[in-house]
Design a protein around this motif. Sequence first.
Motif, PDB file in Angstrom:
ATOM      1  N   ARG A 505       0.833  -1.211   0.000  1.00 46.87           N
ATOM      2  CA  ARG A 505       0.000   0.000   0.000  1.00 46.87           C
ATOM      3  C   ARG A 505       0.869   1.264   0.000  1.00 46.87           C
ATOM      4  NH1 ARG A 505      -5.205   0.547   0.848  1.00 46.87           N
ATOM      5  NH2 ARG A 505      -5.395  -1.582   1.684  1.00 46.87           N
ATOM      6  N   THR A 506       1.923   1.259   0.818  1.00 47.21           N
ATOM      7  CA  THR A 506       2.794   2.436   0.904  1.00 47.21           C
ATOM      8  C   THR A 506       3.514   2.683  -0.421  1.00 47.21           C
ATOM      9  OG1 THR A 506       3.116   2.027   3.268  1.00 47.21           O
ATOM     10  CG2 THR A 506       4.701   3.467   2.192  1.00 47.21           C
ATOM     11  N   ALA A 508       2.585   1.695  -3.503  1.00 45.82           N
ATOM     12  CA  ALA A 508       1.616   2.125  -4.523  1.00 45.82           C
ATOM     13  C   ALA A 508       1.219   3.585  -4.309  1.00 45.82           C
ATOM     14  CB  ALA A 508       0.384   1.222  -4.470  1.00 45.82           C
ATOM     15  N   ARG A 509       0.997   3.962  -3.044  1.00 47.32           N
ATOM     16  CA  ARG A 509       0.607   5.349  -2.747  1.00 47.32           C
ATOM     17  C   ARG A 509       1.735   6.319  -3.090  1.00 47.32           C
ATOM     18  NH1 ARG A 509      -1.398   5.728   3.100  1.00 47.32           N
ATOM     19  NH2 ARG A 509      -3.135   4.581   2.121  1.00 47.32           N
ATOM     20  N   GLN A 510       2.994   5.904  -2.779  1.00 50.87           N
ATOM     21  CA  GLN A 510       4.127   6.782  -3.066  1.00 50.87           C
ATOM     22  C   GLN A 510       4.300   7.002  -4.563  1.00 50.87           C
ATOM     23  OE1 GLN A 510       6.503   8.469  -0.721  1.00 50.87           O
ATOM     24  NE2 GLN A 510       6.309   9.482  -2.691  1.00 50.87           N
ATOM     25  N   LYS A 512       2.000   6.802  -6.873  1.00 50.62           N
ATOM     26  CA  LYS A 512       0.880   7.626  -7.331  1.00 50.62           C
ATOM     27  C   LYS A 512       1.126   9.099  -6.982  1.00 50.62           C
ATOM     28  CE  LYS A 512      -3.324   8.055  -9.077  1.00 50.62           C
ATOM     29  NZ  LYS A 512      -3.556   9.487  -8.899  1.00 50.62           N
ATOM     30  N   ASP A 513       1.653   9.371  -5.784  1.00 50.45           N
ATOM     31  CA  ASP A 513       1.955  10.747  -5.388  1.00 50.45           C
ATOM     32  C   ASP A 513       3.024  11.344  -6.295  1.00 50.45           C
ATOM     33  OD1 ASP A 513       0.117  10.576  -3.377  1.00 50.45           O
ATOM     34  OD2 ASP A 513       1.591  10.258  -1.772  1.00 50.45           O
ATOM     35  N   ILE A 545      -5.850  -3.231  -3.186  1.00 50.04           N
ATOM     36  CA  ILE A 545      -4.947  -2.139  -2.788  1.00 50.04           C
ATOM     37  C   ILE A 545      -4.725  -1.168  -3.945  1.00 50.04           C
ATOM     38  CG2 ILE A 545      -2.557  -1.619  -2.154  1.00 50.04           C
ATOM     39  CD1 ILE A 545      -2.588  -4.160  -0.427  1.00 50.04           C
ATOM     40  N   GLU A 548      -7.790   0.938  -4.516  1.00 52.11           N
ATOM     41  CA  GLU A 548      -7.976   1.951  -3.473  1.00 52.11           C
ATOM     42  C   GLU A 548      -7.004   3.116  -3.635  1.00 52.11           C
ATOM     43  OE1 GLU A 548      -9.967   0.028   0.514  1.00 52.11           O
ATOM     44  OE2 GLU A 548      -7.785   0.281   0.457  1.00 52.11           O
ATOM     45  N   GLU A 549      -5.769   2.815  -4.037  1.00 53.97           N
ATOM     46  CA  GLU A 549      -4.768   3.869  -4.211  1.00 53.97           C
ATOM     47  C   GLU A 549      -4.834   4.500  -5.607  1.00 53.97           C
ATOM     48  OE1 GLU A 549      -3.169   4.947  -1.698  1.00 53.97           O
ATOM     49  OE2 GLU A 549      -3.842   3.328  -0.375  1.00 53.97           O
ATOM     50  N   ARG A 550      -5.730   3.998  -6.426  1.00 53.53           N
ATOM     51  CA  ARG A 550      -5.963   4.531  -7.790  1.00 53.53           C
ATOM     52  C   ARG A 550      -4.679   4.510  -8.634  1.00 53.53           C
ATOM     53  NH1 ARG A 550      -6.807   9.586  -7.387  1.00 53.53           N
ATOM     54  NH2 ARG A 550      -6.425   9.813  -5.159  1.00 53.53           N
TER      55      ARG A 550
END
Length: 693
Positions: A505-506, A508-510, A512-513, A545, A548-550
Amino acid sequence: MDHHESWYRAVFEHSMEAVLFTAPDGLIFAANPAACHLFGRTEEELCKVGRPGLIDACSPHLTNFLAERARNGQARAELIFIRGDGSRFPGEASSEQFVNDQQEIRTILIVRDLTEHKKSERLLAESEEQYRLLVAAMEEGVTLQDENSAIIAFNKSAERILGLTADQLKGKTSFDPNWYPIHEDGSPFPGETHPVVDTLRTGLPHSNVIMGIHKPDGQLTWISINVQPIFKEGKATPYRVVATMHDITENKLANERIERLAHFDQLTGLPNRTLLNDRFRYALSLAQRNDESLAVMFIDLDHFKDINDSLGHNIGDQVLMEVARRLKASLREEDTLSRQGGDEYILILPDCDADGAALVASKLIEVVAQPCQIEQHELIVTPSVGITLYPHDGETLELLSKHADSAMYRAKNEGRNGFRFYTSEMQAHPARNLQLANMLRYALERHQLQLHYQPQLSLQDGHIVGVEALLRREHPEMGMVSPAEFIPIAESTGQIIQIGEWVLRTAARQLKDWMDSGMPPMIMAVNLSAVQFRQNNFPELVNHILDEERLPHHFLELELTEATAMDNPKAAINVIDKLHERGIRMSIDDFGTGYSSLSYLKQFNVYKLKIDQSFVRDITDDPEDRAIVTAIINMASSLGLQTIAEGVETASQLNFLRLKGCNEVQGYYFSKPLTAMLFKAFVARNKDARAAF
């Protein structure tokens, strides 16, 4: 009247028995007072009715009585007599004829009242019948045996318990060799010490003797027997014995089952920890007395959980039973093999030194690793073995098995399917592992885990094509802890599931950011734990995941080690296919360190092979490493797969890889793993990185 007549008259008058003088035709001449009392008549009345009026004509023995008297003048019989009131009573009549002084035939008839006697006989008969019925109805078997121990009477229960028919029991003695009685401990029961024979010889009862008999059908029946002597009056030696017995086979079997439950593993039949402790104490006493060593082994099956998870516990149980059978068949009689639960076994080897233990361990590993057919499955199970020696490594089973456990884990960490001896250096590991395991429980909530990112560059033009997310842990007291140390602990405790989900999750989120902030798109590579990969819902979890993190699915690359993929290739293919269907990239990490089958490799839906840094490190000096790397690149190219080399640290390594056609590289030559902020700055300076090409 002379004195003789006076004397006879006195006897006649005072006799306690009823006496009558009669003629052959039945006429009564005289009757004494006892006769009058017995028949309830006066003497005159008796004389008047005569003998026929006193005897019931239906008396069963009357005809014989009269015939006998007529034949020899004497007769005796039991008859039915009639009193004056018409009542009847049983009596015994004795009759004897004589000739008086007038030469007349006369008869003396003596009558004894048998009423009480018959009553007693009847009561006795009734009592005997009751006892007979009671004995016949008893669940206990009863035998009556004579002075030679021959059976002369018995009940039905005795037939049932002894498994013999009435004909077989009649006359059977305790010396009969076909009876096969045995002691409780299983030893033969000689005839001369049989409890029945002992009682006949000594006159003493034998109570609650436990013995077994083999019935004619071969069945072993355990009985409890109680023998009581019967004596003739004034005799010291019994002439009869009564033996009562009951079948205790079910009780004995139940006790044996309880005993087995208390001391044996129910699945394999091997001793459990309770019995193991007893056996160890005995082996230890021998070792101390004889100044000998003994070995303790801890045996654990490699990847046994995979069998349970994929094929079910029934197959797993059959595997455990087969392994137990193989291990036991390879050991000495004096050795003790115990199952501790799950797939763990402990072995005690008395009088065994290090060389002997090594030979035994090698033999056990060999026999266990042979293929075994369980139903339609051909399975290969390998063991990891840890070895400790008394007295060098400890003097208690607890300490020796604990140290053997540590040595077993060293064997697993060093490749499995082998054995290791315990060393004192291992003592520090359990304590630190316990400390790390406790700290891992709170690592996420205390924000002690973080990701660092190492760039992956294209060998074609040097631009950044991807980034690998690498897990790091920094503890306020322990400092930076190596992933090689804490990840195996997280796997063994199950905490890797939660940590692995956080990493996915971390990362994928990073990514995407970064992309939302204008950074060029790239692939985010994340290492997978074998435990994560075996989760039943793993493809669905990854899909959830990313949604959710798109983050579009094709930007994630999951790195699976070659060893994990080949541990269960068919299961791996199934999971990889599900991920591929969801658009998620897969690569094989540490390629070349395992034993991949080309036929399986072709079935894996992966797009990249990562060449392990152990081959890259000496690529410019070691011809074998150069040959391996070249072969991997060529094979991947022929299969249509990309290659990436990790651990690149020098320009000469980079040039060799470019020359051989490797697609991508990563390593300290370009950048160490960076925090998210520093990685973003590195990307901004990517023009400098390209200059290295």
